[in-house]
Design an enzyme around this catalytic site. Structure first.
Site, PDB file in Angstrom:
ATOM      1  N   ASP A  93      38.483  43.454  44.407  1.00 35.76           N
ATOM      2  CA  ASP A  93      38.761  44.199  43.179  1.00 35.76           C
ATOM      3  C   ASP A  93      37.953  45.484  43.265  1.00 35.76           C
ATOM      4  O   ASP A  93      36.733  45.442  43.412  1.00 35.76           O
ATOM      5  CB  ASP A  93      38.311  43.405  41.946  1.00 35.76           C
ATOM      6  N   ASP A 142      48.923  37.212  35.635  1.00 36.35           N
ATOM      7  CA  ASP A 142      47.660  36.721  35.099  1.00 36.35           C
ATOM      8  C   ASP A 142      48.000  35.733  33.993  1.00 36.35           C
ATOM      9  O   ASP A 142      48.650  36.090  33.006  1.00 36.35           O
ATOM     10  CB  ASP A 142      46.818  37.881  34.547  1.00 36.35           C
TER      11      ASP A 142
END
Lengths: 252, 189
Positions: free
Chosen positions: A11, A130
């Site tokens: 990330d 998600d």
């Protein structure tokens, strides 16, 4: 089937690798290109680079980090974060990514999935989902986990497969960064409705968790981030465990 | 000097970076007329059988590739670039392939598709990266020089007929195995 894959995920926020818990409390974990190369040498089967600041700020991803990383890799690289249109996807692929992930923009305009699939082939288009648990089902979150759309994860998966998604990158918001293990129940349910490979993400804390997500969750690949960045274990150790448990992986 | 046909469409970045990394001299001719007729040819391809053939045909490549192949020029097709070496594909009924290797391209009937990930080449310890929903069936089984498995069923991973070769997998993103296999092809020329 192909070997089960271990995918190292970075990330990236403002050019640095970060790691948080439930998408919050970000810690600096290093330089993404250095880490990607290290994980490749350790035996990672793929690298995912997500610009996690992109979607929230509504800006395009940082192409320079993709380029720098791609130059040092000879395994597949997936890039994403803030992909809003076909042109954004093109820019990432031109910068050296082999696949792109779409998330928020695909929820807003699902035809984006078809556009990328039609232009570059289905295999290029990874749908990031998600998922947040709600009673006995899961809802789709967008904008880096900050907005709950109320959409059902299984419905969205079914639809995305028809639209042309080539893989589903499924992250459990509830398990993200907790080291408690993957949500194998979520993964199994999504894997059952998905016609394309499912990459499980969120919650890996030890090598055994990978065995569970492959055996019980029927995942095709699993993502590792914090567990690697924190040096809790190496990809080699994860793969050794999987081999001992009778799961075929590419040797490191 | 390797001549890379970029007209087939799709993302060429990984392939070109791969050639640079391996220190392989290459050029990218802009049209069939620019092919030297002397150097080996690389035909990478991403996308459907139909779209790759359409891109090649609209620039007049099929006839020139056939001539080069008859002259004995080595041609290597990668992924969809391998599939168009055959006569036809279930992916794009009615579209004629290059026909450099007799046979057809079939869809996988079982399991999750695309076949994405690392599979072992039979009879070796090499794992390479595949992304395909279709697989090549050469008429002559002897042209099937390496196989890999999808759901327990073997499919063609490397096809070879005289000077024509095809890799179903992507050597450019198959780490050291991919580099080794590419070097082997070049050494054998």
């Amino acid at each position: 089937m192909p070997c089960k894959r271990i995918i190292a995920c970075l990330d990236v926020k403002d050019g640095r690798t970060v790691k948080g818990t439930c998408f919050q409390n970000l810690e600096d974990m290093g330089d993404p290109a250095d880490q990607a190369e290290l994980y490749q040498e350790q035996g990672a089967d793929e690298i995912v680079l997500l610009d996690i600041s992109a979607s929230q700020n509504g800006r395009s991803p940082m192409l320079i980090w993709i380029e720098r990383t791609a130059d040092r890799l000879s395994i597949p690289l997936t890039a994403g974060g803030g992909v809003r249109c076909l042109q954004d996807a093109t820019a990432l692929l031109d910068a050296g990514a082999d696949k792109v992930t779409v998330n928020t923009a695909a929820v807003n305009s699902p035809e984006l999935i078809s556009e990328i699939a039609n232009r570059y082939g289905r295999q290029c288009c990874v749908l990031a989902v998600d998922a947040a648990r709600k009673n006995d089902s899961w809802n789709v979150l967008v904008k880096g986990g900050t907005v709950n759309t109320g959409m059902d994860v299984l419905e969205w998966t079914r639809k995305a497969c028809i639209l042309g998604a080539g893989e589903i990158l499924l992250t459990s918001w509830n398990r993200d960064g907790t080291s408690q293990g993957f949500d194998t129940n979520l993964t199994k349910n999504v894997s059952l409705v998905s016609t394309v490979p499912v990459i499980a993400s969120g919650g890996a804390g030890c090598p055994k968790h990978f065995t569970s997500v492959f055996k019980e969750g029927h995942a095709d690949a699993a993502l590792a981030a914090g567990i690697l960045h924190r040096k809790s274990c190496t990809i080699g150790e994860i793969k050794q465990q999987l081999t001992e448990d009778g799961i075929e992986v590419r040797p490191c | 000097m390797l001549e890379v046909i970029t007209a087939a469409g799709g993302n060429m970045g990984s392939v070109l970076r791969f050639l640079k990394r391996l220190d392989i001299r290459y050029c990218c001719p802009n049209s069939p007329e620019q092919l030297s007729g002397k150097n080996p040819i690389l035909l990478p391809g991403v996308g459907s059988f139909g779209s790759v053939m359409e891109n090649l045909s609209s620039s007049g490549y099929p006839e020139v590739l056939k001539k080069n192949s008859e002259k004995g020029i080595p041609i290597l097709g990668i992924c969809s670039g391998m599939q168009v070496l055959f006569n036809s594909s279930e992916e794009s009924p009615g579209t004629k392939g290059l026909g450099l290797i007799p046979g057809t391209v079939k869809k996988f009937r079982t399991g999750k598709i695309p076949h994405i990930g690392w599979s072992k080449l039979e009879g070796s310890n090499e794992y390479v990266y595949f992304v395909n929903s279709y697989h090549c069936k050469p008429e002559n089984p002897k042209n099937q020089s390496r196989r890999a498995c999808h759901c327990g069923n073997p499919f063609t991973a490397i096809v070879n007929r005289d000077n024509i070769t095809g890799f179903q997998f992507h050597p450019e993103i198959s780490y050291r195995a991919g580099e080794e296999i590419m070097r082997r092809w070049l050494r054998a020329l």
